[in-house]
Design a protein around this motif. Structure first.
Motif, PDB file in Angstrom:
ATOM      1  N   UNK A   2       0.837  -1.199   0.000  1.00 34.81           N
ATOM      2  CA  UNK A   2       0.000   0.000   0.000  1.00 34.81           C
ATOM      3  C   UNK A   2       0.877   1.255   0.000  1.00 34.81           C
ATOM      4  N   UNK A   3       1.896   1.210  -0.814  1.00 31.78           N
ATOM      5  CA  UNK A   3       2.833   2.329  -0.890  1.00 31.78           C
ATOM      6  C   UNK A   3       3.210   2.563  -2.355  1.00 31.78           C
TER       7      UNK A   3
ATOM      8  N   UNK B 210      -1.922   0.832   9.426  1.00 29.87           N
ATOM      9  CA  UNK B 210      -2.791   1.798   8.722  1.00 29.87           C
ATOM     10  C   UNK B 210      -4.235   1.360   8.853  1.00 29.87           C
TER      11      UNK B 210
ATOM     12  N   UNK C 290      -2.475   3.610  15.287  1.00 26.38           N
ATOM     13  CA  UNK C 290      -2.876   3.794  13.894  1.00 26.38           C
ATOM     14  C   UNK C 290      -2.078   4.930  13.280  1.00 26.38           C
ATOM     15  N   UNK C 291      -1.097   4.578  12.488  1.00 24.84           N
ATOM     16  CA  UNK C 291      -0.278   5.591  11.834  1.00 24.84           C
ATOM     17  C   UNK C 291       0.962   4.956  11.262  1.00 24.84           C
ATOM     18  N   UNK C 292       1.436   5.541  10.182  1.00 27.99           N
ATOM     19  CA  UNK C 292       2.619   5.009   9.524  1.00 27.99           C
ATOM     20  C   UNK C 292       3.855   5.654  10.125  1.00 27.99           C
ATOM     21  N   UNK C 293       4.910   4.879  10.321  1.00 25.42           N
ATOM     22  CA  UNK C 293       6.134   5.436  10.890  1.00 25.42           C
ATOM     23  C   UNK C 293       6.857   6.249   9.819  1.00 25.42           C
ATOM     24  N   UNK C 294       7.269   7.469  10.213  1.00 26.59           N
ATOM     25  CA  UNK C 294       7.918   8.356   9.260  1.00 26.59           C
ATOM     26  C   UNK C 294       9.415   8.109   9.197  1.00 26.59           C
TER      27      UNK C 294
ATOM     28  N   UNK D  55       6.186   8.329  14.866  1.00 27.31           N
ATOM     29  CA  UNK D  55       4.917   8.084  14.190  1.00 27.31           C
ATOM     30  C   UNK D  55       3.882   9.079  14.638  1.00 27.31           C
ATOM     31  N   UNK D  56       2.682   8.898  14.129  1.00 25.30           N
ATOM     32  CA  UNK D  56       1.558   9.681  14.641  1.00 25.30           C
ATOM     33  C   UNK D  56       0.502   8.690  15.076  1.00 25.30           C
ATOM     34  N   UNK D  57      -0.092   8.889  16.236  1.00 28.59           N
ATOM     35  CA  UNK D  57      -1.294   8.140  16.557  1.00 28.59           C
ATOM     36  C   UNK D  57      -2.442   8.951  15.981  1.00 28.59           C
ATOM     37  N   UNK D  58      -2.895   8.532  14.822  1.00 34.02           N
ATOM     38  CA  UNK D  58      -3.883   9.360  14.118  1.00 34.02           C
ATOM     39  C   UNK D  58      -5.231   9.351  14.836  1.00 34.02           C
TER      40      UNK D  58
END
Lengths: 203, 660
Positions: free
Chosen positions: B393-394, B431, B456-460, B473-476
């Motif tokens: 998914x990228x 995700x 829930x979030x993708x690691x940057x 990351x972000x916890x969306x």
């Protein structure tokens, strides 16, 4: 208190404006997975009211006014890390720029100092064809009222040749000035159209 | 003079709703050579077919046009109907006035005019139809399975149990594929080796199965029922007929190499069996690392071997055999994340590992005997981050699809880690969590109850700081940036097509989709067949799958092979290309364009202008030709024609549309 977002209240004009932001930034908001990779790596996120991902979410939901009033686009340093890492190739930095310009045309400037800085920077380019750090810093301190901000950095910058008594300029200053004037005039025309209520493209 | 019958179908209101059928019938009566035109509410129904059969007798028809749905829907139905009549089944044309007319138009007037045009063209074409006949092809009832992973083994066992001989070609030194590398399998947590190695043993000892390891398919020619396959069996430098698999050679070999089976986390010798339960349970020599073979020193294994099975002069063996069907089960490989994810360290940090490496770490017969330790310093990680969708998914890194199994094995890894390190902390970055399968979602929920924290979030970015791997990351779900200081990071990487897919795909005439997986003939209704007759797909070579789906598809492919082998002869396709030798100039354009390698040039001696001439002309193999028509377009002198779609017939259709 948690505010209720009335999603059905998004008007056709709001949706049109959201579409115009997408067009000007060259993105499709529906591409966004809302995965948060942009916001995870954002070096300015701690200063933002909405994370970059959340700004996109507002636009996905048609909440144009909310997005336009956000501080995030004005805090964005345009370092482009978000755009570089987005798995879907969404140019988040371009969205921030488009929003910033649309807000300014609408007479909004959530971060006054960013706006002052922007204007001085553009003025600098218009005068010299390129940016002069000394003029930029000096004028910013004057206009923003932070007279002594970063003054202690001046000697160090002078030693490294970053500032000096001589002002830098490009070979053909007039050509650059014409370009800047043309852009400013176009932006102004769009601003007036926006004030008169017409739907405009921010590009 | 031909005698044509035209039958227009209402298809309930499907056609009659947009097309004035009575007007079409009326118009059809005026077309040349049309003896009778009639309509029917449902032509495909029994009474509908009966009325056509009666009209054939009553009006002495010799060909018919049916204006109805797409030929893909009912052309075969009506051909079967004609088998009971005096008319050859190929003296039939279908005018598609449903999918290509009534369904796509709303205007009755325009729809009716278009329907009349379509019937007009079909009438002109049917006038030039000639009777076509199928031939029969003998079937060689032996199957070839390419790939000895779980899918290949299952397909081979099923075909062999049905009573047909099977050969398995496996590129690695042992059967087992990826499954045998796994520790446990979700959602039941049964030990992978415990359910995989008995299958390997069954395959190895089955009287109907021949196993060729360290082998690959070199060349394939022929067609369904009659594939000529050349197999290259690479030199093993060990005579399997005399080797007893005692393992003495392995203990004394002085060369150590990173083990492929242990994903580089452990070591093996230059003469080795990849793992203890390998089938065949005999070693091979890795020629690239063996001291004897690289620098003519050592040779200790040869001296030690009690049965004198070592043969340093061994060479690759080529064998050519005939098979009736081929099952492709070459599996997948994991994406090379190091080359793509600079933000995750790009392979710089040895404690950022792939999911398959984690499987080896946690496995009791793995390099750490099942103790979860960091590859860098051997300590037990107290905080582990698991990152999903690495490569999947990228689209920016080339893969837009979901790899399907990672959500589940990610949950399994979290569960296994927390099971073995009860005081550890485990964070899973995701995700979406996709758990469609029996007992799958319950497994995921249990993992959360085990203590895994799902973010829930993708690691940057991952970077090293003070001996820790910082995952940003972000916890969306709360909209805040988060950081996890992990001791070890497990990347659940995407499945991508195996390297062999490219070469085998073109060799077998199997197309590949946009992501380069081998393509099935139809995504829903023909999921194990390919567009090439007699070639079937099993397992992940067709797309990402988990073990249950791979096994199910393998058994389905085996069933298709058994159906093919249940007959002694195969009816060939009648609508194939044919070359007119008197027109062919032997340029070979058709040979190059044919996607099925069905056309060859051959020398013929024939009388031309009152003298004997020997020259090259093209010849179509009726077993291989699938009737695609590419050659007829490429043929400049117009020698190549597709039966049932001849140039003359198509020109008549155009004439009818323009001139009548």
């Amino acid at each position: 208190m948690v505010q209720i977002l009335d999603l059905s209240a998004a008007t056709q004009a709001d949706l049109g404006s959201v579409a115009a932001i997408a067009k000007s930034a060259g993105v499709d908001f529906d591409d966004c997975y809302q995965c948060g990779k942009c916001s995870a790596g954002c070096p300015m996120a701690h200063e933002m009211d909405f994370l970059p991902r959340q700004v996109i979410r507002l636009l996905q939901l048609g909440q144009y006014q909310e997005a336009l009033g956000a501080h995030t686009p004005w805090v964005c340093a345009n370092c482009m890390v978000c755009s570089a890492r987005c798995p879907q190739g969404v140019d988040i930095a371009a969205i921030m720029l488009s929003l910033r310009r649309a807000a300014k045309r609408a007479g909004l400037r959530p971060e006054k100092e960013t706006d002052i800085f922007d204007d001085i920077f553009v003025g600098n380019i218009r005068r010299f064809g390129k940016s002069n750090e000394a003029v930029l810093a000096g004028m910013f301190n004057l206009k923003s009222g932070h007279l002594m901000q970063d003054v202690l950095n001046a000697p160090k910058m002078a030693v490294r040749g970053m500032i000096g008594p001589k002002l830098h300029s490009v070979h053909d200053k007039d050509a650059v000035r014409q370009l800047v004037d043309k852009c400013l005039a176009a932006e102004k025309a769009k601003g007036q159209a926006a004030q008169s209520g017409g739907e405009v493209s921010p590009s | 003079m031909s005698r044509i019958g035209v039958f227009i179908c209402h298809c309930g209101s499907n056609i009659a709703g947009t097309v004035d059928v009575a007007r079409v019938v009326e118009a059809a009566r005026s077309f040349p050579n049309v003896v009778v035109a009639d309509d029917n509410k449902y032509t495909c129904s029994d009474p509908g077919q009966q009325s056509i059969k009666e009209a054939i007798v009553e009006y002495n028809l010799d060909r018919i046009v049916i204006a109805s749905c797409s030929p893909r829907m009912h052309e075969l139905t009506f051909r079967k109907m004609l088998k009971d009549t005096s008319i050859n089944p190929y003296m039939l044309e279908i005018a598609n006035i449903r999918e290509q007319c009534s369904w796509v138009h709303k205007d009755i007037e325009a729809g009716t005019v278009k329907a009349i045009d379509l019937v007009k063209m079909a009438t002109a074409k049917v006038d030039k139809d000639t009777p076509l006949f199928t031939t029969t092809i003998p079937i060689n009832k032996r199957a070839l399975v390419i790939g000895g992973g779980i899918a290949g083994m299952q397909a081979a066992l099923d075909i062999a149990d049905a009573g047909y001989p099977v050969t398995i070609v496996e590129a690695e030194p042992s059967l087992g594929g990826k499954m045998v590398m796994l520790d446990k399998t979700f959602p039941t947590m049964d030990c992978s080796a415990c359910i995989c190695t008995p299958k390997m043993a069954d395959v190895g000892s089955h009287p109907n199965i021949t196993v060729k390891t360290l082998s690959e398919v070199e060349q394939v020619s022929g067609y369904v029922g009659n594939f000529e396959v050349t197999i290259r069996e690479k030199a093993k430098y060990v005579d399997y007929a005399t080797c007893t698999g005692c393992g003495l050679c392995e203990t004394k070999c002085p060369t150590k190499v990173a083990s492929e089976f242990d994903q580089g986390l452990g070591q093996r010798k230059a003469i080795y069996k990849p793992f203890a339960q390998a089938v065949p349970s005999k070693p091979t020599i890795d020629a690239a690392h063996c001291r004897k073979l690289t620098s003519d020193k050592c040779g200790v294994c040869e001296k030690l071997c009690p049965t004198k099975a070592i043969n340093f002069a061994d060479e690759d063996k080529l064998t050519t055999e005939t098979y009736g069907a081929i099952v492709v089960a070459i599996g997948y490989k994991l994406i090379d994340w190091g080359a793509l994810y600079g933000e995750y360290g790009g392979g710089r940090y040895s404690d950022v590992i792939s999911g398959l490496q984690f499987e080896r770490l946690v496995n009791a017969s793995g390099p750490t005997e099942g103790h979860i330790t960091r590859p860098s310093d051997g300590t037990e990680p107290k905080t582990v981050a698991i990152i999903k969708c690495v490569g999947s998914r990228d689209p920016e890194k080339g893969r837009s699809y979901c790899s399907r199994a990672c959500c589940m094995y990610g949950a399994k890894h979290a569960h296994q880690y927390l099971d073995k390190v009860p005081d550890g902390r485990c964070y899973v970055f995701y995700m979406d969590v996709r758990t469609p399968g029996k007992g799958y979602d319950e497994f995921y929920m249990n993992t959360q109850h085990d203590g895994a924290v799902y973010l829930r979030g993708r690691v940057s970015k991952i970077f090293e700081q003070g001996g820790k791997l910082i995952c940003k990351g972000e916890d969306t779900l709360i909209g805040k940036q988060v950081e996890v200081a992990a001791d070890m990071v497990v990347l659940e990487t995407a499945m991508v097509p195996a390297d062999a897919a490219d070469r085998l795909g073109s060799m077998l005439g199997v197309t590949r989709d946009k992501d380069l997986w081998l393509s099935e003939a139809h995504p829903k209704l023909r999921p194990v067949e390919t567009n090439s007759g007699g070639i079937y797909l099993a397992g992940t070579c067709q797309g990402p799958k988990d073990i249950p789906d791979s096994v199910a598809q393998a058994s389905a492919a085996a069933m298709k092979v058994a159906i093919l082998f249940s007959k002694d002869e195969l009816e060939s396709n009648a609508m194939i290309a044919g070359s007119d030798a008197s027109l062919c100039n032997g340029c070979g354009a058709c040979v190059n364009i044919c996607p099925y390698s069905a056309i060859t040039l051959e020398e013929v001696t024939r009388r031309e202008n009152s003298r004997m001439v020997t020259r090259q002309v093209s010849r179509v193999n009726p077993g291989l030709c699938q009737g695609c028509g590419a050659c007829t377009v490429a043929c400049k002198p117009g020698a190549m024609d597709l039966k049932g779609f001849s140039d003359e017939q198509i020109m008549k259709e155009v004439e009818a549309l323009c001139q009548w």
